[in-house]
Design a protein around this motif. Structure first.
Motif, mmCIF file in Angstrom:
data_model
loop_
_atom_site.group_PDB
_atom_site.id
_atom_site.type_symbol
_atom_site.label_atom_id
_atom_site.label_comp_id
_atom_site.label_asym_id
_atom_site.label_seq_id
_atom_site.Cartn_x
_atom_site.Cartn_y
_atom_site.Cartn_z
ATOM 1 N N ARG B 213 -76.081 -10.149 34.525
ATOM 2 C CA ARG B 213 -74.997 -11.046 34.153
ATOM 3 C C ARG B 213 -74.885 -11.192 32.637
ATOM 4 O O ARG B 213 -73.835 -11.558 32.122
ATOM 5 N N SER B 238 -77.854 -6.238 38.984
ATOM 6 C CA SER B 238 -78.464 -7.371 39.684
ATOM 7 C C SER B 238 -77.493 -7.877 40.759
ATOM 8 O O SER B 238 -76.317 -7.514 40.774
ATOM 9 N N THR B 256 -83.006 -8.210 48.326
ATOM 10 C CA THR B 256 -81.965 -8.135 49.348
ATOM 11 C C THR B 256 -80.959 -7.033 49.018
ATOM 12 O O THR B 256 -79.837 -7.043 49.521
ATOM 13 N N SER B 271 -82.365 -11.479 33.952
ATOM 14 C CA SER B 271 -83.390 -12.481 33.643
ATOM 15 C C SER B 271 -84.753 -12.127 34.233
ATOM 16 O O SER B 271 -85.788 -12.507 33.695
ATOM 17 N N GLN B 275 -86.716 -12.400 42.974
ATOM 18 C CA GLN B 275 -86.060 -11.561 43.988
ATOM 19 C C GLN B 275 -85.574 -10.248 43.390
ATOM 20 O O GLN B 275 -85.478 -9.243 44.083
ATOM 21 N N HIS B 276 -85.244 -10.257 42.109
ATOM 22 C CA HIS B 276 -84.854 -9.003 41.465
ATOM 23 C C HIS B 276 -86.096 -8.130 41.286
ATOM 24 O O HIS B 276 -86.087 -6.941 41.635
ATOM 25 N N ASN B 290 -83.376 -8.265 26.445
ATOM 26 C CA ASN B 290 -82.848 -9.585 26.767
ATOM 27 C C ASN B 290 -82.844 -10.412 25.494
ATOM 28 O O ASN B 290 -83.769 -10.330 24.690
HETATM 29 C C1 LIG Z 1 -82.601 -15.180 49.047
HETATM 30 C C2 LIG Z 1 -82.275 -14.613 47.694
HETATM 31 C C3 LIG Z 1 -82.202 -13.236 47.550
HETATM 32 C C4 LIG Z 1 -81.901 -12.674 46.300
HETATM 33 N N1 LIG Z 1 -81.874 -11.298 46.185
HETATM 34 C C5 LIG Z 1 -81.632 -10.754 44.968
HETATM 35 C C6 LIG Z 1 -81.645 -9.336 44.784
HETATM 36 O O1 LIG Z 1 -81.846 -8.572 45.731
HETATM 37 N N2 LIG Z 1 -81.401 -8.829 43.553
HETATM 38 C C7 LIG Z 1 -81.131 -9.638 42.475
HETATM 39 O O2 LIG Z 1 -80.916 -9.103 41.377
HETATM 40 N N3 LIG Z 1 -81.104 -10.966 42.614
HETATM 41 C C8 LIG Z 1 -81.333 -11.537 43.824
HETATM 42 N N4 LIG Z 1 -81.271 -12.899 43.959
HETATM 43 C C9 LIG Z 1 -80.761 -13.700 42.815
HETATM 44 C C10 LIG Z 1 -81.814 -13.984 41.755
HETATM 45 O O3 LIG Z 1 -82.502 -15.162 42.102
HETATM 46 C C11 LIG Z 1 -81.139 -14.191 40.376
HETATM 47 O O4 LIG Z 1 -80.192 -15.217 40.490
HETATM 48 C C12 LIG Z 1 -80.435 -12.948 39.844
HETATM 49 O O5 LIG Z 1 -81.309 -11.827 39.884
HETATM 50 C C13 LIG Z 1 -80.000 -13.189 38.408
HETATM 51 O O6 LIG Z 1 -79.232 -12.110 37.955
HETATM 52 P P1 LIG Z 1 -79.128 -11.809 36.392
HETATM 53 O O7 LIG Z 1 -80.476 -11.664 35.850
HETATM 54 O O8 LIG Z 1 -78.176 -10.693 36.244
HETATM 55 O O9 LIG Z 1 -78.376 -13.100 35.856
HETATM 56 P P2 LIG Z 1 -78.954 -14.393 35.014
HETATM 57 O O10 LIG Z 1 -80.069 -14.984 35.734
HETATM 58 O O11 LIG Z 1 -77.757 -15.147 34.720
HETATM 59 O O12 LIG Z 1 -79.547 -13.707 33.761
HETATM 60 C C14 LIG Z 1 -78.814 -13.156 32.725
HETATM 61 C C15 LIG Z 1 -79.780 -12.790 31.636
HETATM 62 O O13 LIG Z 1 -79.074 -12.134 30.607
HETATM 63 C C16 LIG Z 1 -79.569 -12.576 29.368
HETATM 64 N N5 LIG Z 1 -78.471 -12.392 28.399
HETATM 65 C C17 LIG Z 1 -77.334 -13.121 28.274
HETATM 66 N N6 LIG Z 1 -76.585 -12.606 27.304
HETATM 67 C C18 LIG Z 1 -77.234 -11.563 26.788
HETATM 68 C C19 LIG Z 1 -76.963 -10.630 25.755
HETATM 69 N N7 LIG Z 1 -75.829 -10.683 25.048
HETATM 70 N N8 LIG Z 1 -77.864 -9.680 25.503
HETATM 71 C C20 LIG Z 1 -79.018 -9.609 26.194
HETATM 72 N N9 LIG Z 1 -79.325 -10.459 27.187
HETATM 73 C C21 LIG Z 1 -78.450 -11.412 27.491
HETATM 74 C C22 LIG Z 1 -79.960 -14.004 29.577
HETATM 75 O O14 LIG Z 1 -80.947 -14.394 28.617
HETATM 76 C C23 LIG Z 1 -80.508 -13.961 31.008
HETATM 77 O O15 LIG Z 1 -81.892 -13.711 31.008
HETATM 78 C C24 LIG Z 1 -81.613 -13.502 45.186
HETATM 79 C C25 LIG Z 1 -81.682 -14.876 45.349
HETATM 80 C C26 LIG Z 1 -82.009 -15.433 46.569
HETATM 81 C C27 LIG Z 1 -82.083 -16.917 46.670
#
Ligand SMILES: Cc1cc2nc3c(=O)[nH]c(=O)nc-3n(C[C@H](O)[C@H](O)[C@H](O)COP(=O)(O)OP(=O)(O)OC[C@H]3O[C@@H](n4cnc5c(N)ncnc54)[C@H](O)[C@@H]3O)c2cc1C
Lengths: 246, 325
Positions: B213, B238, B256, B271, B275-276, B290
């Motif tokens: 994200r 993700s 998942t 992040s 789960q990731h 990050n």
């Molecule tokens: C039952 C269950 C199953 C799940 N299964 C999965 C799964 O299979 N896979 C999965 O991925 N997630 C899964 N999740 C979700 C997981 O908990 C996280 O919410 C998800 O992985 C977060 O995705 P993200 O890291 O892309 O987003 P965020 O958590 O929003 O992280 C974004 C990151 O980007 C960084 N960032 C922001 N801007 C910049 C920039 N300009 N440059 C560099 N870094 C930046 C931030 O510091 C942050 O660390 C599951 C959750 C549950 C409850």
């Protein structure tokens, strides 16, 4: 439409995984159990189909009494009734035999479950059940719709693409996203779930074919090497010369 | 008695994961003092089949029936079951792919065999047939004793190195089973392949570049794609990125989503939620980019850069393009 949804009771995705002192069994201490997330995709899709076409959704768990809170949760989400086969789910073959035995008594139109369970990651039970019952098993399915009262249309994921499959009922399918978006039980659901039927039956004679001997955990990583953002290109050199992965 | 390996084709070539399965099959055969035969179905080039000799396969049974170019579970099971019977196979080896795991589970019922999926080691055969499997979404391993006469193994991808046993070409024998209409009731009406013009399948890739994200929106995905292209990598994302429809669901990795275990996993703007991590933790080398130095992913990383992806990734693309191949 009579739909059977099989659910397993697994450690929450955030659980720390530990084993007994002799490493022979999973240590349940302090672990919160949930409905296997992959099974929730199957459950919600079953409820959506029931809402659209009528019918019933039965949830089935092969497990011990400690699974009942999550069986009730499935009822609260919208299943109509539940069956628990009172047995320790020792291996996939044994579980598949129990599910097949229940299915043989009840003429379900479809049998749904998740693609795999997040504890043993076997991804075996659905195909075994299909084979035991002599009906198609569509695994893993990312989409499931009814074409008419006797035919379903599914999308099955293969590596590199997907297959569109049309099958006559009954069949077995396993769910993965984007099949459905799991639901959270509401207050009314939780109240009515208390009085929905949960039948406990004893297992049929079954066999296990895989004995779990012991468990271990992966070695810890050596720690992270940080590279200055200003010299980010240095990372590529390290990946080639030090990690040797480029 | 012999060992039978099922090999899968993709665009006429044999998948890397199937070369790993062939390596595994040959090594088990060595352990048991027998030989390893492969079975292949559908569109695979014959010279690719003959080359399985390099992995130690002595003979390939090849069913070129064009109805089997698509995956048809029941028909595949029939062909492989017949091959197993003919070869008196007591060990059947698959890659732990969607196809391999499905066929393996059905064969376990049909041949009354013991099945282990996600297998990471060769068997210990003193006093049993014990293999190690990856369990609890990569957070643990389990040793499992396969107690039936027939053992069926689905080998986790990238768990062992493809060996060159140095033998000559494998002989190819035409093979077929008596398939009936009943074997095709669940045949696909249509197969829709993804655009693999980049040439790298996520589940087969040695390098994966993945975005989260933190990349703010689908319009910025050229950063992920350009870096992937420069490294010959597959792209992933993700879960929220797939949920938001920034990327297709078949790219979603994690507990998942798809579990991957490449040699190199590069996470940009992810992040590192538990789960990731569960879907990527068996990658050999993990790189995290990050902007937040407290991002949990750094704890699971081998290399890290704290910085803004929009500044850092272009520098990586430039450096990657400058590498001589
Ligand atoms: C039952 C269950 C199953 C799940 N299964 C999965 C799964 O299979 N896979 C999965 O991925 N997630 C899964 N999740 C979700 C997981 O908990 C996280 O919410 C998800 O992985 C977060 O995705 P993200 O890291 O892309 O987003 P965020 O958590 O929003 O992280 C974004 C990151 O980007 C960084 N960032 C922001 N801007 C910049 C920039 N300009 N440059 C560099 N870094 C930046 C931030 O510091 C942050 O660390 C599951 C959750 C549950 C409850």
């Amino acid at each position: 439409m009579k739909i059977l949804v099989c659910i397993s009771n697994v450690p929450d995705t955030t659980s720390k995984i530990n084993f007994s002192g002799d490493n022979k069994s999973f240590d349940k201490n302090g672990v919160q159990f949930v409905i296997n997330p992959w099974d929730e995709y199957a459950l919600t899709r079953a409820i959506e189909l029931k809402e659209a076409k009528g019918g019933t959704v039965t949830v089935l768990n092969v497990g011990e009494a400690d699974a009942e809170p999550n069986i009730r949760k499935a009822l609260a989400i919208g299943a109509d009734d539940a069956i628990r086969v009172n047995a320790d789910p020792k291996d996939a073959f044994f579980v598949a035999q129990q599910i097949a035995a229940i299915a043989r008594q009840n003429n379900y139109d479809m049998i749904l479950m998740g693609k795999e369970s997040i504890d043993y990651n076997g991804s075996q039970v659905h195909n075994m059940v299909g084979e035991m019952l002599g009906i198609p098993s569509i695994v893993p399915a990312s989409k499931l719709d009814l074409v008419d009262d006797s035919t379903a249309r599914l999308e099955r994921e293969i590596e590199g693409g997907k297959e569109v499959v049309e099958v006559k009922l009954p069949f077995v399918a396993s769910a993965q996203q984007p099949m459905s978006e799991p639901r959270i039980p509401n207050m009314r659901g939780i109240m009515t779930a208390r009085t929905k039927p949960l039948q406990v039956v004893e297992p049929v004679a079954g066999e296990t074919k895989a004995d779990y001997v012991s468990f271990s955990k992966p070695e810890k990583k050596g720690g992270v090497k940080m590279i200055d953002a200003e010299n980010a290109g240095e990372l590529i050199t390290l990946l080639r010369n030090e990690a040797k992965v480029l | 008695m012999s060992v039978l390996v099922f090999v899968e084709g993709f665009n006429g070539e044999i998948k890397k994961s199937s070369l790993e399965a062939a390596t595994y099959g040959y090594q088990v055969a060595q352990q048991l003092g027998t030989s390893a035969t492969a079975v292949a179905i559908g569109e695979v080039h014959e010279d690719a089949l003959a080359k399985l000799g390099e992995q130690g396969i002595s003979k390939v049974l090849y069913d070129a029936d064009s109805r089997l170019n698509d995956f048809v579970a029941d028909a595949y099971v029939k062909v492989i079951a017949k091959a197993a019977q003919q070869e008196n196979a007591k060990v059947l080896v698959f890659s732990n792919s969607n196809i391999g795991a499905a066929v393996g589970a059905k064969l376990a019922v049909r041949l009354n065999g013991s099945l282990a999926t996600n297998v990471t080691t060769l068997p210990k055969t003193d006093g049993g047939f014990i293999v190690t499997r990856s369990v609890f979404s990569g957070k643990a391993f389990a040793e499992v004793n396969l107690t039936s006469d027939v053992k069926i193994i689905a080998v986790k991808k990238n768990a062992l190195e493809i060996a060159n046993a140095g033998s000559g070409a494998a002989t190819i024998e035409k093979f077929s089973a008596e398939l009936t209409d009943a074997d095709f009731v669940a045949a696909p009406k249509e197969t829709i392949m993804q655009d693999t013009s980049g040439g790298v399948l996520l589940t087969e890739a040695e390098i994966v570049v993945s975005g989260g994200r933190g990349l703010k929106g689908p319009e910025n995905w050229h950063l992920v794609e350009d870096l992937a292209k420069a490294l010959g990598a597959a792209t992933a994302c993700s879960k929220p990125v797939a949920d938001l429809d920034w990327r297709p669901h078949h790219e979603h990795v994690g507990q998942t989503g798809i579990a991957v275990s490449p040699n190199l996993y590069i996470a940009i703007g992810i992040s590192g939620a538990i789960q990731h991590l569960a879907g990527v933790n068996s990658s050999k080398v993990i790189v995290v980019i990050n902007k937040d130095p407290e991002a949990p992913f750094f704890k699971a990383a081998d290399y890290g850069i704290v910085g803004d992806a929009f500044d850092v990734v272009p520098k990586l693309i430039e450096a990657a393009r400058a590498l001589d191949k």
